[in-house]
Design a protein around this motif. Sequence first.
Motif, PDB file in Angstrom:
ATOM      1  N   ALA A 144       0.850  -1.199   0.000  1.00 57.55           N
ATOM      2  CA  ALA A 144       0.000   0.000   0.000  1.00 57.55           C
ATOM      3  C   ALA A 144       0.883   1.245   0.000  1.00 57.55           C
ATOM      4  O   ALA A 144       2.045   1.208   0.403  1.00 57.55           O
ATOM      5  CB  ALA A 144      -0.915   0.003   1.218  1.00 57.55           C
ATOM      6  N   SER A 145       0.330   2.356  -0.458  1.00 56.15           N
ATOM      7  CA  SER A 145       1.055   3.640  -0.413  1.00 56.15           C
ATOM      8  C   SER A 145       0.408   4.533   0.629  1.00 56.15           C
ATOM      9  O   SER A 145      -0.783   4.406   0.939  1.00 56.15           O
ATOM     10  CB  SER A 145       1.027   4.330  -1.774  1.00 56.15           C
ATOM     11  N   VAL A 156      -4.226   6.754   2.034  1.00 59.11           N
ATOM     12  CA  VAL A 156      -3.695   5.393   1.905  1.00 59.11           C
ATOM     13  C   VAL A 156      -4.404   4.728   0.734  1.00 59.11           C
ATOM     14  O   VAL A 156      -5.634   4.718   0.675  1.00 59.11           O
ATOM     15  CB  VAL A 156      -3.894   4.574   3.196  1.00 59.11           C
ATOM     16  N   ALA A 157      -3.609   4.165  -0.192  1.00 61.23           N
ATOM     17  CA  ALA A 157      -4.191   3.645  -1.432  1.00 61.23           C
ATOM     18  C   ALA A 157      -3.670   2.249  -1.742  1.00 61.23           C
ATOM     19  O   ALA A 157      -2.478   1.961  -1.581  1.00 61.23           O
ATOM     20  CB  ALA A 157      -3.867   4.584  -2.603  1.00 61.23           C
ATOM     21  N   GLY A 158      -4.585   1.406  -2.216  1.00 67.46           N
ATOM     22  CA  GLY A 158      -4.219   0.100  -2.742  1.00 67.46           C
ATOM     23  C   GLY A 158      -3.567  -0.813  -1.731  1.00 67.46           C
ATOM     24  O   GLY A 158      -3.824  -0.754  -0.531  1.00 67.46           O
ATOM     25  N   GLY A 164      -6.223 -10.651  -2.289  1.00 68.40           N
ATOM     26  CA  GLY A 164      -5.545 -10.125  -3.473  1.00 68.40           C
ATOM     27  C   GLY A 164      -5.421  -8.612  -3.395  1.00 68.40           C
ATOM     28  O   GLY A 164      -5.788  -7.991  -2.395  1.00 68.40           O
ATOM     29  N   SER A 165      -4.926  -8.010  -4.470  1.00 71.22           N
ATOM     30  CA  SER A 165      -4.745  -6.556  -4.487  1.00 71.22           C
ATOM     31  C   SER A 165      -6.093  -5.841  -4.460  1.00 71.22           C
ATOM     32  O   SER A 165      -7.105  -6.377  -4.895  1.00 71.22           O
ATOM     33  CB  SER A 165      -3.960  -6.138  -5.731  1.00 71.22           C
ATOM     34  N   THR A 166      -6.086  -4.599  -3.950  1.00 71.40           N
ATOM     35  CA  THR A 166      -7.316  -3.827  -3.833  1.00 71.40           C
ATOM     36  C   THR A 166      -7.174  -2.477  -4.527  1.00 71.40           C
ATOM     37  O   THR A 166      -6.068  -1.938  -4.646  1.00 71.40           O
ATOM     38  CB  THR A 166      -7.693  -3.598  -2.356  1.00 71.40           C
ATOM     39  N   ALA A 167      -8.306  -1.954  -4.988  1.00 70.68           N
ATOM     40  CA  ALA A 167      -8.349  -0.610  -5.571  1.00 70.68           C
ATOM     41  C   ALA A 167      -8.866   0.413  -4.571  1.00 70.68           C
ATOM     42  O   ALA A 167      -8.967   1.600  -4.903  1.00 70.68           O
ATOM     43  CB  ALA A 167      -9.237  -0.609  -6.815  1.00 70.68           C
ATOM     44  N   ASP A 186      -8.300   3.384 -10.297  1.00 72.71           N
ATOM     45  CA  ASP A 186      -8.894   2.894 -11.537  1.00 72.71           C
ATOM     46  C   ASP A 186      -8.903   1.378 -11.621  1.00 72.71           C
ATOM     47  O   ASP A 186      -9.705   0.775 -12.318  1.00 72.71           O
ATOM     48  CB  ASP A 186      -8.147   3.473 -12.747  1.00 72.71           C
ATOM     49  N   GLN A 187      -7.989   0.717 -10.879  1.00 71.42           N
ATOM     50  CA  GLN A 187      -7.920  -0.732 -10.822  1.00 71.42           C
ATOM     51  C   GLN A 187      -7.116  -1.114  -9.585  1.00 71.42           C
ATOM     52  O   GLN A 187      -6.486  -0.265  -8.953  1.00 71.42           O
ATOM     53  CB  GLN A 187      -7.267  -1.305 -12.080  1.00 71.42           C
ATOM     54  N   ALA A 188      -7.138  -2.384  -9.243  1.00 70.02           N
ATOM     55  CA  ALA A 188      -6.362  -2.845  -8.103  1.00 70.02           C
ATOM     56  C   ALA A 188      -4.875  -2.600  -8.351  1.00 70.02           C
ATOM     57  O   ALA A 188      -4.377  -2.853  -9.452  1.00 70.02           O
ATOM     58  CB  ALA A 188      -6.626  -4.329  -7.861  1.00 70.02           C
ATOM     59  N   ARG A 189      -4.198  -2.099  -7.344  1.00 72.04           N
ATOM     60  CA  ARG A 189      -2.760  -1.838  -7.450  1.00 72.04           C
ATOM     61  C   ARG A 189      -2.082  -2.155  -6.125  1.00 72.04           C
ATOM     62  O   ARG A 189      -2.616  -1.855  -5.049  1.00 72.04           O
ATOM     63  CB  ARG A 189      -2.459  -0.379  -7.787  1.00 72.04           C
ATOM     64  N   ALA A 190      -0.878  -2.713  -6.228  1.00 70.67           N
ATOM     65  CA  ALA A 190       0.001  -2.898  -5.072  1.00 70.67           C
ATOM     66  C   ALA A 190       1.434  -2.672  -5.530  1.00 70.67           C
ATOM     67  O   ALA A 190       1.753  -2.865  -6.701  1.00 70.67           O
ATOM     68  CB  ALA A 190      -0.158  -4.297  -4.485  1.00 70.67           C
ATOM     69  N   PHE A 191       2.265  -2.255  -4.609  1.00 73.54           N
ATOM     70  CA  PHE A 191       3.676  -1.975  -4.900  1.00 73.54           C
ATOM     71  C   PHE A 191       3.820  -0.900  -5.985  1.00 73.54           C
ATOM     72  O   PHE A 191       4.725  -0.936  -6.806  1.00 73.54           O
ATOM     73  CB  PHE A 191       4.419  -3.261  -5.288  1.00 73.54           C
ATOM     74  N   HIS A 192       2.904   0.058  -5.944  1.00 76.34           N
ATOM     75  CA  HIS A 192       2.967   1.238  -6.785  1.00 76.34           C
ATOM     76  C   HIS A 192       3.687   2.345  -6.015  1.00 76.34           C
ATOM     77  O   HIS A 192       4.154   2.128  -4.903  1.00 76.34           O
ATOM     78  CB  HIS A 192       1.548   1.691  -7.150  1.00 76.34           C
ATOM     79  N   GLN A 193       3.748   3.527  -6.595  1.00 73.94           N
ATOM     80  CA  GLN A 193       4.290   4.690  -5.911  1.00 73.94           C
ATOM     81  C   GLN A 193       3.258   5.808  -5.916  1.00 73.94           C
ATOM     82  O   GLN A 193       2.532   6.000  -6.901  1.00 73.94           O
ATOM     83  CB  GLN A 193       5.567   5.181  -6.588  1.00 73.94           C
TER      84      GLN A 193
END
Length: 333
Positions: A144-145, A156-158, A164-167, A186-193
């Motif tokens: 999560a970010s 806090v996002a994703g 599984g990953s969450t949006a 816009d879609q499930a994301r993990a390990f983004h910035q």
Amino acid sequence: AGAITRGNIHQASAYLDPYSVGVEAAEQGAIIPVNANPTNNTLTVRWFEKVNPPDAAFTAFYVPSKVGRYTVSFPAGILGWDEAAPLAERRESGCGVRLEDGRVLVAGGLGASGQALDTAEIYDPWSGLWSPVATMNVARGAGASITLLPGGKVLVAGGETDEGSTASVEIFDPAVDSWFLVAGLDQARAFHQATLLLDGSVLVSGGLDDQGVNLRTAIRYDPAADLWSSGGTLIYARASHRATLLADGTVMVVGGVTVRRTESYNPVTNRWAEIQGVVIDSLRVGFTTTLLPDGRVLLVGGRPGSQNATASAQIFDPAVPGWTTFGGAADLW
């Protein structure tokens, strides 16, 4: 005023060289020692003295006078680590951010049994204690970010849940100790910035989708309107990368599971561009990037691909632009 003739442990932005700008102009600056270490902790300064004329027919002038040699050191107590109080709950891979009042919020992560956590707690550096706060609406494990927004709230996002990953996205308001669900990704994301831009919006770039695929897309969040919009398309799909806001307001993105190349995002044009020829020394995940006071970016450590962790570090200079490797390259393990 004084002219530094040897040493580089001063704050460059505060110093004015009297040989370049004149003595009277240099008096508006200051010699501030910083970054001293046992192998580089000396400054040599030639001080100027004003010579006053015997009468008004002559003009005062400055001459180099005394030479001072200074050794800079800091109290030993501020150079080490002190043990802090333990968290209220065991957690790993959580996300944390410093709040406006100096306290630190830590949220989510994996619990003692590997489960995604919905709990959060705050560390008070003055009391040295952790205090549980309200639980999140969604349990978030790794990936999560967390972003401090203008005004003191936290986004806090994703991230990964037990399914599984969450949006999902939520905001924590420390003033009322509450979490509020807001417009989702816009879609499930993990390990983004997630990067706070100069206009107060938040750029979310890359990450892994719910199928574990690296993403090229980016989106921007407007906290005032609670709306997401397109943040353009990255040149390369990335996850576990690092994004750094540069002094000029652009965002430098580097690294990730599969990418060595560096690219930048321009929030004015909403476009991404590769920084041609600028490549880090190896694939890296688990590293850090930090904006330095002079505008350069320090990249430290990480794990190059399937290899063990590394002790090497690199500096990115946006004026060149390019990466310079320094420090040891020996593995930590």
